[in-house]
Write a protein that holds these residues in place. Structure first.
Motif, PDB file in Angstrom:
ATOM      1  N   ASN A 227      30.084  46.704  26.516  1.00 40.99           N
ATOM      2  CA  ASN A 227      31.524  46.672  26.772  1.00 40.99           C
ATOM      3  C   ASN A 227      32.026  45.227  26.858  1.00 40.99           C
ATOM      4  OD1 ASN A 227      30.355  45.969  29.182  1.00 40.99           O
ATOM      5  ND2 ASN A 227      31.357  47.544  30.400  1.00 40.99           N
ATOM      6  N   ILE A 228      31.142  44.257  26.611  1.00 42.10           N
ATOM      7  CA  ILE A 228      31.527  42.844  26.591  1.00 42.10           C
ATOM      8  C   ILE A 228      32.404  42.608  25.371  1.00 42.10           C
ATOM      9  CG2 ILE A 228      30.663  40.479  26.411  1.00 42.10           C
ATOM     10  CD1 ILE A 228      28.107  41.441  27.862  1.00 42.10           C
ATOM     11  N   THR A 229      33.505  41.873  25.564  1.00 39.04           N
ATOM     12  CA  THR A 229      34.478  41.691  24.489  1.00 39.04           C
ATOM     13  C   THR A 229      34.495  40.279  23.903  1.00 39.04           C
ATOM     14  OG1 THR A 229      36.217  41.182  26.079  1.00 39.04           O
ATOM     15  CG2 THR A 229      35.986  43.501  25.416  1.00 39.04           C
ATOM     16  N   ASP A 230      33.616  39.392  24.363  1.00 36.59           N
ATOM     17  CA  ASP A 230      33.575  38.020  23.876  1.00 36.59           C
ATOM     18  C   ASP A 230      32.193  37.713  23.292  1.00 36.59           C
ATOM     19  OD1 ASP A 230      34.947  35.217  23.939  1.00 36.59           O
ATOM     20  OD2 ASP A 230      32.930  34.888  24.756  1.00 36.59           O
TER      21      ASP A 230
ATOM     22  N   GLY B 192      34.046  27.844  18.040  1.00 33.02           N
ATOM     23  CA  GLY B 192      35.134  28.332  17.209  1.00 33.02           C
ATOM     24  C   GLY B 192      35.307  29.834  17.344  1.00 33.02           C
ATOM     25  N   ILE B 193      36.404  30.310  16.814  1.00 33.44           N
ATOM     26  CA  ILE B 193      36.706  31.739  16.883  1.00 33.44           C
ATOM     27  C   ILE B 193      36.847  32.250  15.453  1.00 33.44           C
ATOM     28  CG2 ILE B 193      38.360  33.460  17.689  1.00 33.44           C
ATOM     29  CD1 ILE B 193      39.153  31.445  19.888  1.00 33.44           C
ATOM     30  N   CYS B 194      35.878  33.064  15.023  1.00 35.04           N
ATOM     31  CA  CYS B 194      35.946  33.573  13.651  1.00 35.04           C
ATOM     32  C   CYS B 194      35.634  35.067  13.574  1.00 35.04           C
ATOM     33  CB  CYS B 194      35.007  32.792  12.748  1.00 35.04           C
ATOM     34  SG  CYS B 194      33.285  32.948  13.175  1.00 35.04           S
ATOM     35  N   GLY B 195      35.281  35.701  14.694  1.00 34.96           N
ATOM     36  CA  GLY B 195      35.056  37.144  14.675  1.00 34.96           C
ATOM     37  C   GLY B 195      33.617  37.562  14.486  1.00 34.96           C
TER      38      GLY B 195
ATOM     39  N   ASN C  13      16.882  37.397  16.265  1.00 34.95           N
ATOM     40  CA  ASN C  13      18.073  37.013  15.529  1.00 34.95           C
ATOM     41  C   ASN C  13      19.197  37.916  15.990  1.00 34.95           C
ATOM     42  OD1 ASN C  13      19.857  37.811  12.920  1.00 34.95           O
ATOM     43  ND2 ASN C  13      19.416  35.630  12.985  1.00 34.95           N
ATOM     44  N   VAL C  14      20.236  37.306  16.537  1.00 31.25           N
ATOM     45  CA  VAL C  14      21.398  38.045  17.026  1.00 31.25           C
ATOM     46  C   VAL C  14      22.489  37.938  15.967  1.00 31.25           C
ATOM     47  CG1 VAL C  14      23.140  38.172  18.851  1.00 31.25           C
ATOM     48  CG2 VAL C  14      20.797  37.495  19.416  1.00 31.25           C
ATOM     49  N   SER C  15      22.925  39.071  15.452  1.00 34.30           N
ATOM     50  CA  SER C  15      24.016  39.123  14.482  1.00 34.30           C
ATOM     51  C   SER C  15      25.079  40.056  15.049  1.00 34.30           C
ATOM     52  CB  SER C  15      23.526  39.660  13.136  1.00 34.30           C
ATOM     53  OG  SER C  15      22.542  38.811  12.600  1.00 34.30           O
ATOM     54  N   ILE C  16      26.156  39.448  15.527  1.00 33.47           N
ATOM     55  CA  ILE C  16      27.187  40.237  16.212  1.00 33.47           C
ATOM     56  C   ILE C  16      28.566  39.914  15.646  1.00 33.47           C
ATOM     57  CG2 ILE C  16      25.944  40.645  18.363  1.00 33.47           C
ATOM     58  CD1 ILE C  16      27.264  38.171  19.550  1.00 33.47           C
ATOM     59  N   GLU C  17      29.477  40.836  15.873  1.00 32.26           N
ATOM     60  CA  GLU C  17      30.855  40.632  15.440  1.00 32.26           C
ATOM     61  C   GLU C  17      31.807  41.294  16.415  1.00 32.26           C
ATOM     62  OE1 GLU C  17      32.058  42.544  11.816  1.00 32.26           O
ATOM     63  OE2 GLU C  17      30.782  44.268  12.189  1.00 32.26           O
ATOM     64  N   LYS C  18      33.045  40.841  16.359  1.00 30.93           N
ATOM     65  CA  LYS C  18      34.114  41.447  17.141  1.00 30.93           C
ATOM     66  C   LYS C  18      35.162  41.887  16.132  1.00 30.93           C
ATOM     67  CE  LYS C  18      37.440  40.374  20.726  1.00 30.93           C
ATOM     68  NZ  LYS C  18      37.233  41.450  21.648  1.00 30.93           N
ATOM     69  N   PRO C  19      35.248  43.200  15.910  1.00 33.51           N
ATOM     70  CA  PRO C  19      36.202  43.694  14.906  1.00 33.51           C
ATOM     71  C   PRO C  19      37.638  43.319  15.272  1.00 33.51           C
ATOM     72  CG  PRO C  19      34.721  45.444  15.649  1.00 33.51           C
ATOM     73  CD  PRO C  19      34.519  44.273  16.554  1.00 33.51           C
TER      74      PRO C  19
ATOM     75  N   PRO D 175      42.234  42.773  20.742  1.00 37.38           N
ATOM     76  CA  PRO D 175      41.523  41.801  21.578  1.00 37.38           C
ATOM     77  C   PRO D 175      40.539  42.431  22.576  1.00 37.38           C
ATOM     78  CG  PRO D 175      43.796  42.013  22.294  1.00 37.38           C
ATOM     79  CD  PRO D 175      43.663  42.815  21.039  1.00 37.38           C
ATOM     80  N   ASP D 176      40.700  43.692  22.878  1.00 40.08           N
ATOM     81  CA  ASP D 176      39.813  44.358  23.838  1.00 40.08           C
ATOM     82  C   ASP D 176      38.654  45.091  23.165  1.00 40.08           C
ATOM     83  OD1 ASP D 176      41.319  43.478  25.982  1.00 40.08           O
ATOM     84  OD2 ASP D 176      42.653  45.205  25.916  1.00 40.08           O
ATOM     85  N   ALA D 177      38.466  44.863  21.874  1.00 35.90           N
ATOM     86  CA  ALA D 177      37.372  45.528  21.150  1.00 35.90           C
ATOM     87  C   ALA D 177      36.032  44.978  21.632  1.00 35.90           C
ATOM     88  CB  ALA D 177      37.521  45.295  19.663  1.00 35.90           C
ATOM     89  N   PRO D 178      35.058  45.863  21.844  1.00 39.77           N
ATOM     90  CA  PRO D 178      33.747  45.388  22.280  1.00 39.77           C
ATOM     91  C   PRO D 178      32.965  44.757  21.129  1.00 39.77           C
ATOM     92  CG  PRO D 178      33.697  47.756  21.994  1.00 39.77           C
ATOM     93  CD  PRO D 178      35.121  47.325  21.767  1.00 39.77           C
ATOM     94  N   VAL D 179      32.049  43.874  21.498  1.00 38.78           N
ATOM     95  CA  VAL D 179      31.155  43.237  20.530  1.00 38.78           C
ATOM     96  C   VAL D 179      30.218  44.293  19.970  1.00 38.78           C
ATOM     97  CG1 VAL D 179      29.253  41.580  20.335  1.00 38.78           C
ATOM     98  CG2 VAL D 179      31.279  41.002  21.690  1.00 38.78           C
ATOM     99  N   ASN D 180      29.940  44.243  18.663  1.00 31.40           N
ATOM    100  CA  ASN D 180      28.940  45.135  18.075  1.00 31.40           C
ATOM    101  C   ASN D 180      28.095  44.359  17.083  1.00 31.40           C
ATOM    102  OD1 ASN D 180      30.213  45.233  15.473  1.00 31.40           O
ATOM    103  ND2 ASN D 180      31.640  46.752  16.263  1.00 31.40           N
ATOM    104  N   GLY D 181      27.008  44.955  16.645  1.00 37.96           N
ATOM    105  CA  GLY D 181      26.103  44.304  15.715  1.00 37.96           C
ATOM    106  C   GLY D 181      24.667  44.713  15.966  1.00 37.96           C
ATOM    107  N   HIS D 182      23.725  43.807  15.655  1.00 35.94           N
ATOM    108  CA  HIS D 182      22.304  44.106  15.807  1.00 35.94           C
ATOM    109  C   HIS D 182      21.540  42.885  16.318  1.00 35.94           C
ATOM    110  CE1 HIS D 182      23.527  47.212  12.897  1.00 35.94           C
ATOM    111  NE2 HIS D 182      22.615  47.933  13.515  1.00 35.94           N
ATOM    112  N   ILE D 183      20.426  43.172  16.967  1.00 39.25           N
ATOM    113  CA  ILE D 183      19.472  42.136  17.362  1.00 39.25           C
ATOM    114  C   ILE D 183      18.140  42.531  16.761  1.00 39.25           C
ATOM    115  CG2 ILE D 183      18.310  40.969  19.265  1.00 39.25           C
ATOM    116  CD1 ILE D 183      20.700  41.817  21.033  1.00 39.25           C
ATOM    117  N   ARG D 184      17.569  41.630  15.974  1.00 40.55           N
ATOM    118  CA  ARG D 184      16.246  41.877  15.377  1.00 40.55           C
ATOM    119  C   ARG D 184      15.238  41.012  16.123  1.00 40.55           C
ATOM    120  NH1 ARG D 184      17.124  40.752   9.228  1.00 40.55           N
ATOM    121  NH2 ARG D 184      14.886  41.139   9.183  1.00 40.55           N
TER     122      ARG D 184
END
Length: 120
Positions: free
Chosen positions: A44-47, A72-75, A94-100, A105-114
């Protein structure tokens, strides 16, 4: 006398320490290590930076990606992490995350960690 081993609880995090290696060493180990686990980010972290700091604290790993590359802020964000156990075993992540951005602005971070290591 009998010792019940199932009653002994060991926290593996006590044996993992943040460590450093060069980019070339990281790439070499990443290519050589056979065991991999891919974890989907569910938070539920948004940053993005807050999530990376949370992962670093939770896993006791060191971020090898320079801070300048993470600013920087790029999403989206990609970072390499490294730790070594007190027994000399290496662990890479390897952390690969994005904020859609389209989710607001309240969208949670998503992605994958390998995570990679020589063995599980």
């Amino acid at each position: 006398n009998c010792v019940v081993l199932s009653d002994i609880h060991i926290d593996i995090m006590d044996y993992i320490q943040p460590a450093s290696c060069t980019d070339a060493e990281f790439r070499q180990m990443w290519a050589e290590f056979e065991w991999e686990n891919k974890v989907t980010v569910n938070t539920n972290i948004t940053d993005l930076n807050d999530y990376l700091l949370h992962i670093l604290k939770s896993t006791n790993m060191k971020c090898l990606t320079p801070e300048k590359a993470l600013s920087g802020i790029c999403g989206f964000m990609a970072a390499n992490l490294y730790a070594r156990s007190i027994f000399g075993e290496d662990a890479l992540a390897n952390v690969s995350i994005e904020k859609p951005i389209h989710m607001g602005p309240d969208a949670p971070v998503n992605g994958h960690i390998r995570i990679r290591a020589k063995s599980q």
